[in-house]
Scaffold this active site. Structure first.
Site, PDB file in Angstrom:
ATOM      1  N   HIS A 157       0.027   3.562  -2.970  1.00  7.60           N
ATOM      2  CA  HIS A 157      -1.177   4.199  -3.511  1.00  7.60           C
ATOM      3  C   HIS A 157      -1.808   5.178  -2.522  1.00  7.60           C
ATOM      4  CE1 HIS A 157      -3.271   0.677  -1.540  1.00  7.60           C
ATOM      5  NE2 HIS A 157      -4.101   1.635  -1.213  1.00  7.60           N
ATOM      6  N   ASP A 217       3.687  -1.796  -4.912  1.00 10.45           N
ATOM      7  CA  ASP A 217       2.852  -0.853  -4.162  1.00 10.45           C
ATOM      8  C   ASP A 217       3.388  -0.691  -2.743  1.00 10.45           C
ATOM      9  OD1 ASP A 217       0.810   0.807  -3.420  1.00 10.45           O
ATOM     10  OD2 ASP A 217      -0.707  -0.762  -3.265  1.00 10.45           O
ATOM     11  N   THR A 227      -6.912   0.791   2.137  1.00 12.09           N
ATOM     12  CA  THR A 227      -6.238   1.600   3.150  1.00 12.09           C
ATOM     13  C   THR A 227      -4.950   0.984   3.673  1.00 12.09           C
ATOM     14  OG1 THR A 227      -7.901   0.661   4.660  1.00 12.09           O
ATOM     15  CG2 THR A 227      -8.227   2.928   3.949  1.00 12.09           C
TER      16      THR A 227
END
Length: 439
Positions: free
Chosen positions: A207, A260, A364
């Protein structure tokens, strides 16, 4: 006399007698077609859709753990101090398996106690030459020059922290303690944390890599994201690889991301030092016990209270591993998603961490690392959560061990294959062919 109810005479149809063996020949042709399709199916990239099958347990002897060999960036089995010691394969530079993958044992992580201008030109080609082990005493480049001599009981493997004193928290000490931490920057701004797994490869979350028309660079060897250091290097990213199964949302709500994970291939390899060092990847079959203490490292939320970023220097925070079933049960109550839907799947791992506003790492991609006998392993990468203000909800990390085959396939240069159909679809197709053959 005609057959009762107009039944057809066996071997004859309404248009006359059937041709003997015609139906059987048609069925054989369909089965051959099915076999041909199965042979032509593209191979599924490992670790993207299915969970790798666990190898059988062996009590004696214990299979060797698979580790990164920092000198080459490739997988190899090797010795390490303490109870995780294994036997090195016979002969220098021997690879394990047909593709260099070594079998790994079950790793059970125990509970633990608590500015100079950056060089942007590629290093000398001789420095970049691949290394190989020479017995157990040192490493050489391909020209035969001895680069480093080490004691046989202290071989330079991955996951080595170069700052043994946990009480030191100054920026330089933090860089030595977590030398695999890198800053992933887009157009000159820090966006996410990255983890060095080989001299030319950085692992991060997908992401953070979904932006278009972005120039990515990686800053390694520096505790700061807004300034360089004498030990740091800024290296441009040559290639961005995102898992093809990545989904920003798994359901109709904010709950969950799928696959992810992404890889960054650098334009040239980093030179290892006590400030730049790769972390180990856990084996395919490993166990992190519930309530084990691990560490999250990074720089935190990129924008907190109008200040960007939350921290300018590297941070660390201890968290505990949370039982997956308890985590799944909590999120079903928290999100009101039906209990028939599994939220926390085998590709995820939960951690218990209160007061996340002080160090908010939810978006993050900060790594979750665990230590075993002094060796650090990359267990997870921060994937998703409800927000740092909702600290009662556990953060969800992507479980790295599930994607070990996918990572190795990308690093070994294998082409990206299309996903193969599921077994259910193949079975349905086979049944359809059988039905067609009986017509």
């Amino acid at each position: 006399m005609e057959p009762w109810c107009g039944a057809e005479v066996r071997g004859q149809g309404p248009q006359g007698p059937r041709v003997p063996g015609a139906s059987r020949s048609r069925s054989r042709a369909l089965l051959l077609l099915l076999l041909l399709l199965l042979l032509l199916l593209p191979r599924r990239p490992a670790g993207e859709r299915i969970r790798p099958r666990r190898p059988p347990r062996h009590a004696h002897p214990r299979p060797p753990l698979t580790r990164w060999r920092p000198s080459t960036g490739y997988l190899a089995a090797g010795a390490s101090p303490g109870t995780l010691s294994t036997t090195v394969p016979t002969g220098p530079g021997v690879s394990c398996g047909s593709r260099g993958i070594c079998p790994s044992g079950r790793l059970r992580l125990p509970r633990q106690a608590q500015t100079n201008q950056t060089t942007t030109a590629p290093p000398n080609s001789q420095t970049m030459a691949p290394l190989k082990t020479v017995g157990t005493l040192g490493m050489m480049d391909t020209t035969g020059s001895v680069l480093k001599t080490v004691h046989s009981s202290n071989l330079p493997f991955c996951g080595s922290s170069h700052e043994p004193d946990p009480t030191l928290r100054d920026p330089e000490a933090m860089t030595r303690r977590w030398p695999w931490m890198v800053s992933v920057q887009a157009n000159g701004s820090h966006i996410c944390a990255g983890i060095l797994i080989a001299s030319q490869w950085v692992l991060t979350v997908a992401h953070c890599l979904s932006q278009n028309h972005v120039n990515y660079i990686v800053r390694a060897g520096s505790p700061w994201i807004n300034q360089t250091a004498g030990t740091s290097s800024d290296v441009p990213v040559h290639r961005v690889i995102i898992n093809h199964g990545y989904q920003p949302r798994r359901y109709w709500s904010w709950v969950g991301r799928a696959h992810d994970i992404g890889l960054l291939k650098l334009k040239w390899g980093l030179k290892y030092s006590k400030y730049v060092w790769p972390i180990c990847l856990p084996g395919l079959d490993y166990v992190v016990e519930d309530s084990s203490l691990c560490t999250v490292t990074g720089w935190g939320y990129p924008r907190a209270n109008g200040i960007w970023p939350q921290f300018q220097s590297l941070q660390e925070k201890e968290v505990s591993i949370l039982n997956s079933k308890k985590c799944d049960h909590f999120y079903h109550k928290f999100s009101r998603i039906s209990s028939l839907v599994r939220i926390i799947n085998p590709q995820m791992i939960c951690a218990s961490d209160n007061n996340r506003e002080e160090f908010c790492y939810e978006i993050t991609g900060e790594p979750l690392v665990c230590s075993s006998d002094g060796t650090w392993y990359l267990v997870g990468m921060m994937s998703w959560g409800p927000g740092c203000k909702k600290s009662e909800a556990p953060p969800i990390f992507l479980q790295v061990s599930y994607y070990r085959p996918w990572i190795w396939d990308r690093l070994s240069g294998e082409p990206l294959a299309l996903p193969a159909p599921s077994r259910t679809l193949l079975l349905a197709f086979l049944l359809l062919l059988i039905l067609l053959g009986t017509l």
